[in-house]
Design a protein around this motif. Structure first.
Motif, PDB file in Angstrom:
ATOM      1  N   SER A  69     -32.744  74.420   8.088  1.00 40.93           N
ATOM      2  CA  SER A  69     -33.803  75.388   7.746  1.00 40.93           C
ATOM      3  C   SER A  69     -33.362  76.304   6.617  1.00 40.93           C
ATOM      4  CB  SER A  69     -34.177  76.242   8.960  1.00 40.93           C
ATOM      5  OG  SER A  69     -34.888  75.489   9.889  1.00 40.93           O
ATOM      6  N   ASN A  70     -32.155  76.844   6.747  1.00 37.89           N
ATOM      7  CA  ASN A  70     -31.644  77.754   5.707  1.00 37.89           C
ATOM      8  C   ASN A  70     -31.572  77.059   4.352  1.00 37.89           C
ATOM      9  OD1 ASN A  70     -31.394  79.829   7.558  1.00 37.89           O
ATOM     10  ND2 ASN A  70     -29.242  79.433   7.959  1.00 37.89           N
ATOM     11  N   PHE A  71     -31.138  75.813   4.335  1.00 39.06           N
ATOM     12  CA  PHE A  71     -31.022  75.073   3.081  1.00 39.06           C
ATOM     13  C   PHE A  71     -32.400  74.743   2.503  1.00 39.06           C
ATOM     14  CE2 PHE A  71     -30.578  71.088   0.667  1.00 39.06           C
ATOM     15  CZ  PHE A  71     -29.700  71.523  -0.310  1.00 39.06           C
ATOM     16  N   LEU A  72     -33.280  74.168   3.311  1.00 41.18           N
ATOM     17  CA  LEU A  72     -34.587  73.740   2.810  1.00 41.18           C
ATOM     18  C   LEU A  72     -35.445  74.903   2.336  1.00 41.18           C
ATOM     19  CD1 LEU A  72     -35.441  70.952   5.420  1.00 41.18           C
ATOM     20  CD2 LEU A  72     -34.685  70.643   3.047  1.00 41.18           C
ATOM     21  N   ASN A  73     -35.258  76.068   2.936  1.00 40.13           N
ATOM     22  CA  ASN A  73     -36.041  77.241   2.538  1.00 40.13           C
ATOM     23  C   ASN A  73     -35.687  77.740   1.133  1.00 40.13           C
ATOM     24  OD1 ASN A  73     -37.644  77.370   4.815  1.00 40.13           O
ATOM     25  ND2 ASN A  73     -36.207  78.674   5.911  1.00 40.13           N
ATOM     26  N   LEU A  74     -34.608  77.229   0.559  1.00 37.53           N
ATOM     27  CA  LEU A  74     -34.229  77.615  -0.803  1.00 37.53           C
ATOM     28  C   LEU A  74     -35.088  76.926  -1.869  1.00 37.53           C
ATOM     29  CD1 LEU A  74     -30.327  77.356  -0.448  1.00 37.53           C
ATOM     30  CD2 LEU A  74     -31.718  79.452  -0.454  1.00 37.53           C
ATOM     31  N   PHE A  75     -35.905  75.934  -1.445  1.00 41.02           N
ATOM     32  CA  PHE A  75     -36.603  75.096  -2.408  1.00 41.02           C
ATOM     33  C   PHE A  75     -38.104  75.043  -2.145  1.00 41.02           C
ATOM     34  CE2 PHE A  75     -32.281  73.636  -1.782  1.00 41.02           C
ATOM     35  CZ  PHE A  75     -31.779  73.766  -3.064  1.00 41.02           C
ATOM     36  N   GLU A  76     -38.871  74.927  -3.237  1.00 39.77           N
ATOM     37  CA  GLU A  76     -40.321  74.759  -3.135  1.00 39.77           C
ATOM     38  C   GLU A  76     -40.667  73.310  -2.778  1.00 39.77           C
ATOM     39  OE1 GLU A  76     -42.238  75.937  -6.804  1.00 39.77           O
ATOM     40  OE2 GLU A  76     -40.826  77.602  -7.015  1.00 39.77           O
ATOM     41  N   ILE A  77     -39.946  72.395  -3.408  1.00 42.66           N
ATOM     42  CA  ILE A  77     -40.218  70.965  -3.234  1.00 42.66           C
ATOM     43  C   ILE A  77     -38.918  70.261  -2.880  1.00 42.66           C
ATOM     44  CG2 ILE A  77     -40.938  68.833  -4.403  1.00 42.66           C
ATOM     45  CD1 ILE A  77     -42.711  70.644  -6.203  1.00 42.66           C
ATOM     46  N   VAL A  78     -39.002  69.381  -1.893  1.00 41.72           N
ATOM     47  CA  VAL A  78     -37.871  68.555  -1.459  1.00 41.72           C
ATOM     48  C   VAL A  78     -38.370  67.115  -1.442  1.00 41.72           C
ATOM     49  CG1 VAL A  78     -36.228  68.108   0.405  1.00 41.72           C
ATOM     50  CG2 VAL A  78     -37.032  70.448  -0.014  1.00 41.72           C
ATOM     51  N   TYR A  79     -37.590  66.202  -2.025  1.00 35.72           N
ATOM     52  CA  TYR A  79     -38.067  64.839  -2.186  1.00 35.72           C
ATOM     53  C   TYR A  79     -36.907  63.858  -2.039  1.00 35.72           C
ATOM     54  CZ  TYR A  79     -41.247  61.341  -4.222  1.00 35.72           C
ATOM     55  OH  TYR A  79     -42.055  60.268  -4.444  1.00 35.72           O
ATOM     56  N   HIS A  80     -36.944  63.036  -1.007  1.00 40.80           N
ATOM     57  CA  HIS A  80     -35.905  62.032  -0.750  1.00 40.80           C
ATOM     58  C   HIS A  80     -36.424  60.636  -1.103  1.00 40.80           C
ATOM     59  CE1 HIS A  80     -34.383  65.290   1.756  1.00 40.80           C
ATOM     60  NE2 HIS A  80     -33.265  64.621   1.952  1.00 40.80           N
ATOM     61  N   ILE A  81     -35.592  59.837  -1.726  1.00 43.30           N
ATOM     62  CA  ILE A  81     -35.863  58.416  -1.949  1.00 43.30           C
ATOM     63  C   ILE A  81     -34.696  57.651  -1.328  1.00 43.30           C
ATOM     64  CG2 ILE A  81     -36.118  56.556  -3.627  1.00 43.30           C
ATOM     65  CD1 ILE A  81     -38.482  58.409  -3.688  1.00 43.30           C
ATOM     66  N   ASN A  82     -34.975  56.899  -0.265  1.00 48.18           N
ATOM     67  CA  ASN A  82     -33.930  56.121   0.399  1.00 48.18           C
ATOM     68  C   ASN A  82     -33.811  54.750  -0.240  1.00 48.18           C
ATOM     69  OD1 ASN A  82     -33.241  58.125   2.238  1.00 48.18           O
ATOM     70  ND2 ASN A  82     -34.833  57.519   3.657  1.00 48.18           N
TER      71      ASN A  82
END
Length: 150
Positions: A69-82
């Motif tokens: 939560s602490n990490f993801l809240n630093l960003f507006e957009i998060v995008y993973h490509i596996n």
């Protein structure tokens, strides 16, 4: 168990583990940490590594969830490509390696920045109550690139 049944079970297990890894990434992208931590065993361990050194380690769903939560809240957009994944099955245990490209967009010092990282996940999985869960994840951040978005 017949040979064809064994082969079918292997295929089903590998598909379930691929789905587990992909679901982890999708939930990260929508910042649904509450659901994401349920993909881990209650006593799971998550380590992050960069430059050959462990940079963080979290144990149990509460610590893992708080850190995510602490990490993801630093960003507006998060995008993973596996990408590619290998899995070795051993009954109700398994291990695997998965490759991922992560893009993070957020503000730094008043500038919109895009951070792209290459990650190799070294995972251990456990089947509990018929479902595969991550029991240990070592996230190896192999490269990072930052650019300003205009």
């Amino acid at each position: 168990m017949k040979d064809s049944d064994k082969r079918l079970q292997i295929i089903e297990d590998k598909m379930a583990i691929k789905n587990l890894v992909d679901t982890f990434s999708v939930l990260a992208d929508v910042k649904d940490v509450k659901s994401q931590v349920l993909l881990f065993t209650p006593n799971a361990i998550v380590q992050s590594e960069s430059g050959g050194k462990v940079t963080s380690e979290f144990k149990g769903r509460d610590e893992i969830g708080s850190a995510f939560s602490n990490f993801l809240n630093l960003f507006e957009i998060v995008y993973h490509i596996n990408g590619q994944q290998t899995v070795i099955l051993d009954g109700d245990k398994a291990s695997g390696i998965s490759y991922c490209t992560v893009t993070l967009i957020g503000n730094e010092n008043g500038k919109k920045m895009k951070t792209t990282m290459g990650v190799i996940y070294h995972d251990e999985y456990t089947r509990e109550k018929g479902s595969w869960l991550i029991s240990k994840r070592q996230s190896n951040f192999t490269w990072t690139e930052k650019t300003e978005l205009k």
